[in-house]
Enzyme design. Structure first.
Site, PDB file in Angstrom:
ATOM      1  N   LYS A 298    -107.254  36.206  37.773  1.00 13.60           N
ATOM      2  CA  LYS A 298    -106.763  37.571  37.914  1.00 13.60           C
ATOM      3  C   LYS A 298    -105.952  37.669  39.208  1.00 13.60           C
ATOM      4  CE  LYS A 298    -108.496  42.121  36.650  1.00 13.60           C
ATOM      5  NZ  LYS A 298    -109.627  43.042  36.584  1.00 13.60           N
ATOM      6  N   GLU A 391    -120.460  50.909  25.891  1.00 16.92           N
ATOM      7  CA  GLU A 391    -120.830  52.307  26.115  1.00 16.92           C
ATOM      8  C   GLU A 391    -121.950  52.774  25.193  1.00 16.92           C
ATOM      9  OE1 GLU A 391    -116.685  51.658  27.601  1.00 16.92           O
ATOM     10  OE2 GLU A 391    -117.735  51.204  25.721  1.00 16.92           O
ATOM     11  N   ARG A 419    -116.817  56.654  22.643  1.00 14.97           N
ATOM     12  CA  ARG A 419    -117.226  55.486  21.870  1.00 14.97           C
ATOM     13  C   ARG A 419    -118.732  55.481  21.601  1.00 14.97           C
ATOM     14  NH1 ARG A 419    -113.437  51.110  23.086  1.00 14.97           N
ATOM     15  NH2 ARG A 419    -115.120  49.635  23.454  1.00 14.97           N
TER      16      ARG A 419
END
Length: 652
Positions: A298, A391, A419
């Protein structure tokens, strides 16, 4: 031109290549040896433009080589590239005809920061929430197989290592293993989501090693037997299971993907673009579902981002030469102290409450720093839980905690909490469990746009029996509501926006609030009109009330605080004493706060004029929050105009 004919492609040239690439077709005309230069120029371009117009930096820097290789090998947009979250896809946008528009990405009327099919045919599916790429791509791949015009088209899902731990991604993998398809899944494994990844699957990916020689041998052997007619689609599953078992026996390792009858290749270096092209060409024509595992870094190509990828996920403005962020300059001692962020006040208050009540725990879904649950995790490591991009699991897990005597504070962004809607209803509300939903990024969120706004939580939570729904307009009320939530015996939601709290916090200690009671902010002599505000619209409502009173239109202002239960005392007074009422909310007007007030008015038989300000039946796209408030008609000016319309109609 066939991709294997690199010797016939354009000769290597000095100078910039990126300006010559208007579409991926232009990229494919380059020689493969030129691709590292393209990747380098893309990184320089991102650094230059994201330093002044911020966006998602580290993820997009890390995915550049994969994006270049994919567009080089696959015939986009005829072939489908399906992205899982748009954080990684900036280079994709630049290579697909949007380079000149990129400096205005995430601004009003500019391009989105996420893939969106309404913007480009190269964006095959909306990609704002994690975990949906495999399911969407599988649907495309299966549909294409039954379409004679598209049966030879390829479909690729690009998913990160954090996203693949999402429940929907697992469902997609499971279906891909049982459904006839030729889907290629590219796993971009950078050991990070926004904060460091958690969970057993992440540890598995971090440790997993697979023989490249074995994969090469298997690939060649498979093609040989297929040409000879020894392997067919109906026999392939049994052969795959047999070879997977032999491989696991020999290597003493069990491959979770091949255990699902999904061919696995890797892990490979995701930054060796020339090697990636070779690998993608090899796996491109293999039939059946397969997964290519690539390791990336990253922030690749920018040293400070590589060293601190969490901070550089979305760093804001920065000096491209030094890597010093504008936020770091603002935090120096000589700089003026900033107003506190809503999320920080939440995190600090949670720690305060947890100190006094050891039943309090904090739960988040891959956003400990974004929600400031990280403060709880630091102060009380055994009482702070990051469950990853899951979630639904976060909510049900919190339900289990509450069932066994804990007081869970679940901090999830509003758009992501959508969600987990069934989990909220089935696993918390039906049982009346005292889970506190701390809904961050509620309302309009600005540049992240349509996939990230929290416009529906007031409406979708209000209709759940037993659910208490609140929205503070300032930091003190947020703290008060959190304290109040520690004594309630039912689920309770506290929703608050992104960004800074507009008013200073003066009280050092939170106070318990009376359930279902709002407060009158202004009490103006002779007032004939009232503004009823809930949540973060309070600041704009205060400005509007002040101007109206200065201009001679006597107006009172109420901060309702509670959507459910409503303060019917305030409403009865408003319907009886005022000629007109304006309700203001930073959420949908369909089923939200204004709807609740209007429903009560009808039920009580009142005839007071009412205007409901909020976000109407539409999608709000990216812009700054002030621009979005103006467009939606919920800023101070819009509130003033609404009162004036009522005044004109009433003739008073």
């Amino acid at each position: 031109m066939a991709h294997g004919e690199d010797e016939k492609k354009e000769n290597l040239t000095e100078g910039g290549l990126l300006d010559r690439i208007k579409t991926p077709a232009d990229l494919r005309r380059l020689a493969v040896e030129q691709l590292p230069q393209v990747c380098g120029e893309l990184r320089e371009y991102l650094i230059r433009h994201l330093s002044s117009n911020p966006g998602h930096f580290a993820s997009s820097m890390g995915a550049i080589d994969i994006i270049v290789a994919l567009h080089y090998v696959f015939d986009t947009p005829t072939d489908n590239l399906v992205w899982d979250v748009g954080h990684q896809a900036y280079a994709h946008k630049i290579l697909t005809g949007r380079k000149d528009d990129f400096p205005r990405q995430r601004t009003k009327d500019g391009i989105s920061g996420f893939p969106n099919p309404l913007e480009s045919p190269y964006d095959t599916f909306v990609a704002g929430h994690a975990g949906n790429s495999i399911s969407a791509a599988l649907g495309m791949a299966v549909a294409d197989m039954s379409n004679p015009q598209r049966k030879d088209c390829k479909t690729v899902a690009v998913i990160g290592d954090a996203s693949i731990g999402n429940g929907l991604a697992f469902e997609g993998l499971n279906n891909a293993s049982n459904q006839h398809n030729n889907l290629l899944i590219v796993l971009n494994d950078n050991d990070m989501s926004i904060d460091p990844n958690v969970g057993a699957l992440h540890r598995y990916l971090s440790q997993f090693l697979t023989s490249k020689k074995y994969n090469r041998f298997r690939f060649r052997t498979y093609n040989y037997f297929k040409r000879k007619g020894y392997i067919s689609d109906t026999r392939k599953g049994r052969v795959t299971r047999l070879t997977n078992s032999l491989k696991a026996f020999i290597s003493k390792q069990q491959n979770i993907f091949e255990g699902l009858n999904i061919r696995y290749f890797g892990p490979f270096d995701g930054h060796d673009v020339v090697k990636l092209v070779k690998i993608l060409r090899e796996v491109k024509e293999i039939e059946g579902p397969r997964l290519l595992h690539l390791h990336t870094v990253k922030g690749k190509g920018y040293e400070v981002a590589e060293a601190n990828p969490t901070t550089w996920h979305a760093p804001g403005k920065f000096d491209p030469e030094t890597g010093i962020r504008q936020k770091e300059l603002a935090s120096k001692p000589e700089a003026k102290p900033e107003e506190p962020l809503w999320q920080d006040v939440f995190g600090e208050t949670l720690v305060e409450l947890a100190k006094e009540d050891d039943s309090i725990v904090g739960v988040t879904a891959a956003m400990p720093s974004g929600t400031s649950i990280s403060k709880m995790m630091k102060a009380y490591p055994e009482r702070g839980f990051d469950v990853g991009i899951s979630e639904g699991h976060a909510v049900t897990f919190a339900g289990g905690l509450a069932k066994s005597g804990k007081r869970p504070f679940v901090a999830i962004y509003s758009s992501f909490l959508q969600r987990a809607y069934d989990n909220i209803i089935h696993d918390v509300a039906i049982q009346g469990l005292p889970v506190v939903f701390c809904i961050d990024r509620a309302g309009l969120v600005g540049e992240d746009g349509v996939t990230h706004h929290g416009l529906f939580d007031l409406a979708y939570l209000r209709l759940i029996p037993g659910m208490k729904v609140t929205a503070p307009g300032d930091g003190e009320t947020l703290r008060d509501l959190m304290l109040t939530a520690t004594t309630t015996n039912s689920p309770m939601a506290i929703r608050y926006p992104r960004g800074k709290i507009p008013a200073p916090i003066k009280r050092s200690e939170p106070q318990k609030l009376q359930e279902g009671k709002g407060r009158q902010i202004t009490n103006t002599e002779g007032a004939r009109y009232a503004i009823l505000s809930i949540g973060a619209t309070l600041h704009s409502a205060k400005e509007a009330a002040k101007r109206l009173n200065q201009e001679g239109t006597a107006t009172d202002l109420y901060d309702m605080i509670w959507l459910k239960p409503l303060d019917t005392g305030i409403l009865d007074k408003a319907f009886e004493e005022y000629d007109g009422i304006v309700t203001v909310e930073d959420g949908t007007t369909i089923g939200g706060f204004g709807s609740a007030v209007a429903e009560y008015m009808v039920k009580k038989g009142h005839r007071t004029q009412i205007e409901m300000l909020g976000i109407d039946d539409r999608w709000m796209h990216h812009a700054t929050v002030p621009e979005q408030k103006k467009e939606a008609g919920i800023d101070g000016e819009a509130i003033i105009e609404a009162i004036k319309r009522i005044k004109e109609r009433s003739g008073k």
